[in-house]
Design a protein around this motif. Structure first.
Motif, PDB file in Angstrom:
ATOM      1  N   VAL A  17       0.981  -1.196   0.023  1.00 49.95           N
ATOM      2  CA  VAL A  17      -0.296  -0.103  -0.064  1.00 49.95           C
ATOM      3  C   VAL A  17       0.907   1.151   0.002  1.00 49.95           C
ATOM      4  CG1 VAL A  17      -1.633   1.224   1.392  1.00 49.95           C
ATOM      5  CG2 VAL A  17      -1.750  -1.130   1.402  1.00 49.95           C
ATOM      6  N   THR A  18       0.704   2.092  -0.903  1.00 47.14           N
ATOM      7  CA  THR A  18       1.231   3.340  -0.843  1.00 47.14           C
ATOM      8  C   THR A  18       0.459   4.693  -0.685  1.00 47.14           C
ATOM      9  OG1 THR A  18       2.939   2.701  -2.557  1.00 47.14           O
ATOM     10  CG2 THR A  18       2.876   4.935  -2.136  1.00 47.14           C
ATOM     11  N   VAL A  19       0.892   5.468   0.121  1.00 50.51           N
ATOM     12  CA  VAL A  19      -0.104   6.456   0.663  1.00 50.51           C
ATOM     13  C   VAL A  19       0.711   7.900   0.663  1.00 50.51           C
ATOM     14  CG1 VAL A  19      -1.449   7.281   2.607  1.00 50.51           C
ATOM     15  CG2 VAL A  19      -1.756   4.878   2.043  1.00 50.51           C
ATOM     16  N   SER A  20       0.128   8.859   0.492  1.00 50.98           N
ATOM     17  CA  SER A  20       0.875  10.300   0.631  1.00 50.98           C
ATOM     18  C   SER A  20       0.901  10.673   2.076  1.00 50.98           C
ATOM     19  CB  SER A  20       0.327  11.193  -0.187  1.00 50.98           C
ATOM     20  OG  SER A  20       0.342  10.943  -1.590  1.00 50.98           O
ATOM     21  N   GLU A  21       2.116  11.098   2.569  1.00 50.81           N
ATOM     22  CA  GLU A  21       2.104  11.734   3.838  1.00 50.81           C
ATOM     23  C   GLU A  21       0.905  12.667   4.190  1.00 50.81           C
ATOM     24  OE1 GLU A  21       5.813  13.476   4.640  1.00 50.81           O
ATOM     25  OE2 GLU A  21       5.700  13.030   6.921  1.00 50.81           O
ATOM     26  N   TYR A  81       9.759  -2.776  11.467  1.00 49.35           N
ATOM     27  CA  TYR A  81      10.407  -1.604  10.624  1.00 49.35           C
ATOM     28  C   TYR A  81      11.716  -2.374  10.188  1.00 49.35           C
ATOM     29  CZ  TYR A  81       7.589   1.600  13.359  1.00 49.35           C
ATOM     30  OH  TYR A  81       6.308   2.401  13.730  1.00 49.35           O
ATOM     31  N   PRO A  82      12.320  -1.780   9.027  1.00 49.10           N
ATOM     32  CA  PRO A  82      13.425  -2.363   8.565  1.00 49.10           C
ATOM     33  C   PRO A  82      14.593  -2.990   9.501  1.00 49.10           C
ATOM     34  CG  PRO A  82      13.013  -0.496   7.273  1.00 49.10           C
ATOM     35  CD  PRO A  82      12.169  -0.485   8.431  1.00 49.10           C
ATOM     36  N   ARG A  83      15.012  -4.064   9.471  1.00 51.49           N
ATOM     37  CA  ARG A  83      15.972  -4.574  10.166  1.00 51.49           C
ATOM     38  C   ARG A  83      15.778  -4.736  11.736  1.00 51.49           C
ATOM     39  NH1 ARG A  83      17.892  -1.557   6.706  1.00 51.49           N
ATOM     40  NH2 ARG A  83      17.999   0.204   7.861  1.00 51.49           N
ATOM     41  N   GLN A  84      14.420  -4.908  12.008  1.00 53.70           N
ATOM     42  CA  GLN A  84      14.067  -4.962  13.377  1.00 53.70           C
ATOM     43  C   GLN A  84      13.140  -6.146  13.326  1.00 53.70           C
ATOM     44  OE1 GLN A  84      12.569  -1.598  15.475  1.00 53.70           O
ATOM     45  NE2 GLN A  84      14.023  -0.062  14.343  1.00 53.70           N
ATOM     46  N   GLY A  85      12.888  -6.492  14.699  1.00 48.13           N
ATOM     47  CA  GLY A  85      11.913  -7.667  14.861  1.00 48.13           C
ATOM     48  C   GLY A  85      10.296  -6.883  14.971  1.00 48.13           C
ATOM     49  N   LEU A  86       9.189  -7.742  15.191  1.00 54.37           N
ATOM     50  CA  LEU A  86       7.822  -7.234  14.909  1.00 54.37           C
ATOM     51  C   LEU A  86       7.749  -6.461  16.483  1.00 54.37           C
ATOM     52  CD1 LEU A  86       7.996  -9.513  13.039  1.00 54.37           C
ATOM     53  CD2 LEU A  86       5.324  -9.643  13.366  1.00 54.37           C
ATOM     54  N   GLN A  87       6.861  -5.344  16.435  1.00 53.74           N
ATOM     55  CA  GLN A  87       6.593  -4.705  17.665  1.00 53.74           C
ATOM     56  C   GLN A  87       4.968  -4.787  17.543  1.00 53.74           C
ATOM     57  OE1 GLN A  87       8.343  -0.853  17.797  1.00 53.74           O
ATOM     58  NE2 GLN A  87      10.240  -1.545  16.442  1.00 53.74           N
ATOM     59  N   SER A  98       6.280   4.152   7.442  1.00 55.53           N
ATOM     60  CA  SER A  98       6.866   3.231   6.364  1.00 55.53           C
ATOM     61  C   SER A  98       7.177   1.925   7.018  1.00 55.53           C
ATOM     62  CB  SER A  98       7.980   3.727   5.460  1.00 55.53           C
ATOM     63  OG  SER A  98       7.354   4.796   4.712  1.00 55.53           O
ATOM     64  N   ALA A  99       6.894   0.953   6.798  1.00 53.00           N
ATOM     65  CA  ALA A  99       7.183  -0.324   7.664  1.00 53.00           C
ATOM     66  C   ALA A  99       6.226  -1.336   7.144  1.00 53.00           C
ATOM     67  CB  ALA A  99       6.954  -0.237   8.965  1.00 53.00           C
ATOM     68  N   THR A 129       1.475  -6.429   5.250  1.00 50.93           N
ATOM     69  CA  THR A 129       1.274  -5.493   4.157  1.00 50.93           C
ATOM     70  C   THR A 129       2.496  -4.461   4.305  1.00 50.93           C
ATOM     71  OG1 THR A 129      -1.111  -5.523   4.246  1.00 50.93           O
ATOM     72  CG2 THR A 129      -0.079  -3.592   3.222  1.00 50.93           C
ATOM     73  N   LYS A 130       3.155  -4.051   3.267  1.00 47.41           N
ATOM     74  CA  LYS A 130       4.234  -3.208   3.104  1.00 47.41           C
ATOM     75  C   LYS A 130       3.584  -1.879   2.939  1.00 47.41           C
ATOM     76  CE  LYS A 130       8.815  -2.194   1.395  1.00 47.41           C
ATOM     77  NZ  LYS A 130      10.053  -2.699   0.546  1.00 47.41           N
ATOM     78  N   LEU A 131       3.757  -0.997   3.776  1.00 46.44           N
ATOM     79  CA  LEU A 131       3.225   0.325   3.693  1.00 46.44           C
ATOM     80  C   LEU A 131       4.355   1.262   3.346  1.00 46.44           C
ATOM     81  CD1 LEU A 131       1.179   2.538   3.961  1.00 46.44           C
ATOM     82  CD2 LEU A 131       1.766   2.796   6.382  1.00 46.44           C
ATOM     83  N   THR A 132       4.312   2.104   2.095  1.00 50.92           N
ATOM     84  CA  THR A 132       5.207   3.161   1.767  1.00 50.92           C
ATOM     85  C   THR A 132       4.458   4.336   1.739  1.00 50.92           C
ATOM     86  OG1 THR A 132       6.078   1.636   0.251  1.00 50.92           O
ATOM     87  CG2 THR A 132       6.573   3.823   0.040  1.00 50.92           C
ATOM     88  N   ILE A 133       5.140   5.415   2.408  1.00 55.14           N
ATOM     89  CA  ILE A 133       4.413   6.771   2.615  1.00 55.14           C
ATOM     90  C   ILE A 133       5.270   7.597   1.468  1.00 55.14           C
ATOM     91  CG2 ILE A 133       4.100   8.583   4.175  1.00 55.14           C
ATOM     92  CD1 ILE A 133       2.677   5.944   4.768  1.00 55.14           C
TER      93      ILE A 133
END
Lengths: 114, 113
Positions: free
Chosen positions: A11-15, A39-45, A86-87, A108-112
């Protein structure tokens, strides 16, 4: 048995825009529902969780989710997204009793967009 | 409180090698999980411990994957022998118990050449 479907892989959304990430679940017993963020290079929160009561639950960083038993859904929402959102977002379900463990959706990969 | 600690952050192995990944759960948590994460398969449960007892050993992962929990504050995941298809991120998580929040480590990224 239980399962989780996140129909949108990306999913891509504008800021500043609003956001909804969809989650559908299947469970033979009353479920407990979760949203996790990675978040990139981290575990789930944990973002938020629903056990019972008010179907709208509040989480961290302005996120909320609404449980719908009739629709078997637990959609995640945010009124105004920030670039730091973004995550990858995971919906998860676990039964309220029994030995079955937590089941995660595919994410779901979210891109802002700026 | 310290979170879940995983070491190493990155591991590169040759095919056929033995590797051991380590995890320290949140102090006091009763449940510990090992997951494998790939883009194709998502999160796959490898092993699950409750109060140090192995409750689930991940079915399809049995033959080359072995998780152990020698004490309540330390767990290992051994892969022997490694294969290129084992390349993935391995996540450790802990929780207080059933239906409780999972706390994840940052993971170990394994590359098998």
């Amino acid at each position: 048995a239980q399962s989780v479907t996140q129909p949108d892989a990306r999913v891509t959304v504008s800021e500043g825009a609003s956001l909804q990430l969809r989650c559908k679940y299947s469970s033979s017993v009353t479920p407990y529902l979760f949203w996790y963020v990675q978040y990139p290079r981290q575990g789930l929160q944990l973002l938020l969780k629903y056990y019972s009561g008010d179907p709208v639950v509040q989480g961290v960083n302005g996120f909320e989710a609404e449980f719908s038993k009739s629709n078997s859904s637990f959609h995640l929402r945010k009124a105004s997204v920030h670039w730091s959102d973004s995550a990858v977002y995971f919906c998860a379900v676990t039964p309220n009793y029994g030995n079955e463990k937590i089941t995660f959706g595919a994410g779901t990969k979210l891109t802002i967009k700026p | 409180d310290a979170g879940v600690t995983q070491t190493p952050r990155h591991e590169v192995a040759e095919k056929g090698q033995t590797i051991i990944l380590k995890c320290e759960p949140v102090s006091g948590h009763n449940d510990l999980f090992w997951y494998r994460q790939t883009k194709i398969q998502g999160l796959e449960l490898l092993s699950y411990f409750r109060s140090k007892s192995l409750m689930e050993d991940g079915g399809a992962f049995k033959d080359r994957f072995k998780a152990e929990m020698l004490n309540s504050s330390f767990s290992t995941l051994k892969i022997q022998p490694t294969e290129p298809k084992d390349s993935a991120v391995y996540l450790c998580a802990s929780s207080w118990g059933d239906a409780e929040t999972l706390y994840f480590g940052s993971g170990t990224r394994l590359t098998v050449l």
